[in-house]
Scaffold this active site. Structure first.
Site, short mmCIF file in Angstrom:
data_model
loop_
_atom_site.label_atom_id
_atom_site.label_comp_id
_atom_site.label_asym_id
_atom_site.label_seq_id
_atom_site.Cartn_x
_atom_site.Cartn_y
_atom_site.Cartn_z
N SER A 162 0.82 -1.20 0.00
CA SER A 162 0.00 0.00 0.00
C SER A 162 0.87 1.26 0.00
O SER A 162 1.67 1.45 -0.90
CB SER A 162 -0.96 -0.04 1.20
OG SER A 162 -2.00 0.89 1.06
N ASP A 262 -10.20 -4.13 -4.17
CA ASP A 262 -9.26 -3.13 -3.67
C ASP A 262 -9.45 -1.82 -4.41
O ASP A 262 -9.48 -1.80 -5.64
CB ASP A 262 -7.82 -3.65 -3.87
CG ASP A 262 -6.75 -2.71 -3.34
OD1 ASP A 262 -7.09 -1.73 -2.66
OD2 ASP A 262 -5.57 -2.97 -3.62
N HIS A 292 -7.62 -5.67 -0.12
CA HIS A 292 -6.53 -4.88 0.45
C HIS A 292 -6.42 -5.20 1.95
O HIS A 292 -7.40 -5.16 2.68
CB HIS A 292 -6.86 -3.39 0.26
CG HIS A 292 -5.71 -2.48 0.42
ND1 HIS A 292 -5.03 -1.96 -0.66
CD2 HIS A 292 -5.10 -1.98 1.51
CE1 HIS A 292 -4.07 -1.17 -0.25
NE2 HIS A 292 -4.07 -1.17 1.08
#
Length: 321
Positions: A162, A262, A292
């Site tokens: 991320s 995501d 995610h």
């Protein structure tokens, strides 16, 4: 032509945790310290845990006039050929050595590599480009002290998930030069990116399509972006994003994982396409049944653990190449 009905469903264990995470007011409205505690607790309650075949060592290193914590994971009984300097996710606002402890331990043990996690400073206390300065300083210190750390004979690269994937890629692709001074003391041998945040513009269909009901929502992304990018910095941050790299052909070997469920899916897939067109050596795995943050969801979900093993095996195969 495929439709949503043909798409694999989100793994049940991940779906349940997403439902739990959206119970109540939601993360986007929590006080900062409560949000940070909640994020750290995911690994403790739902993550992979510490492996018995991996040793850990906590150290403090000097970076830019302050101290940063690092945690070194070493697989016992092995002589790794790879070392990965790892930057945790959390939108540049939350996350710590503890939030990703189980995953880093799993990576070291399953893939047989050294992992050095960096506890860089986060927003709002340290907004853009502060985390990038910490990342560059930590990379240079670790590389320059490789012999002392016992990693001098390994290939050293960067990794992250991320926002941490953004930090890793900004370093590996050297797009940071637009935002901060300084240079790499050595170029990373590889980058390992999990559902990375590679486009700071925030313009993609997946942000709308998957913007609610999952752990990372559109509202949370907005919160992260507002805190990480002070007024007047957004344009510079966008221009120094990995997706904005003018010539990505010099990018090191790239191992990248994207997840279907995501908000960052579209930019991750576009990033893969861009690197491939630039003839970068890319190994890409798209997980069509994951969301995610799944790296901290393996404790009670066998299917998620299988996906985590697949992710680790990408590094194992690369280390043996």
């Amino acid at each position: 032509m495929s439709s949503d009905s043909d798409k694999p469903k989100l793994i049940t264990g991940q779906r349940l945790l997403c439902t739990l995470g959206n119970t109540g007011p939601g993360m986007a409205v929590l006080p900062l310290e409560q949000m940070r505690r909640a994020y750290d607790s995911y690994d403790r309650f739902f993550g992979s845990g510490s492996r018995e075949d991996v040793s850990t060592e906590d150290r403090s290193i000097p970076v830019g006039g302050h101290q940063l914590g690092i945690r070194i994971y070493r697989p016992t009984g092995l002589q790794p050929t790879l070392t990965m300097i790892y930057f945790h996710g959390g939108g540049y606002m939350i996350g710590s050595l503890n939030s990703h402890h189980g995953f880093c331990s799993l990576l070291a043990g399953r893939a047989g590599i050294n992992v050095i996690a960096v506890d860089y400073r986060c927003a709002p206390e340290s907004s853009f480009p502060g985390p990038i300065e910490d990342g560059l300083g930590a990379w240079n210190w670790i590389v320059e002290h490789g012999a002392e750390l016992g990693i001098g004979n390994t290939r050293i690269g960067v990794g992250g998930d991320s926002a941490g994937g953004n930090l890793a890629a900004v370093l590996a692709m050297q797009t940071f030069t637009m935002a901060i001074s300084g240079q790499l003391s050595a170029e990373p041998a590889f980058q390992f990116l999990l559902y990375p945040w590679v486009d700071m513009s925030g313009a993609s269909d997946s942000i709308e399509r998957y913007g609610s009901g999952l752990l990372l929502t559109k509202d949370v992304m907005g919160l992260f972006r507002r805190n990480y990018l002070p007024e007047g910095t957004a344009e510079l941050a966008i221009n120094s994003s990995p997706m904005a790299c003018i010539d990505p052909s010099g990018t090191p070997d790239t191992l990248i994982v994207t997840a279907e469920y995501d908000v960052l899916r579209d930019e991750g897939l576009a990033f893969v396409e861009r690197l491939c067109k630039a003839q970068v050596n890319v190994v890409h795995k798209h997980l069509s049944d994951c969301t995610h943050g799944f790296i901290s969801m393996g404790k009670f979900s066998g299917k998620t653990r299988n996906r985590l093993d697949e992710v680790c095996d990408m590094l194992l195969s690369y280390s043996n190449s």
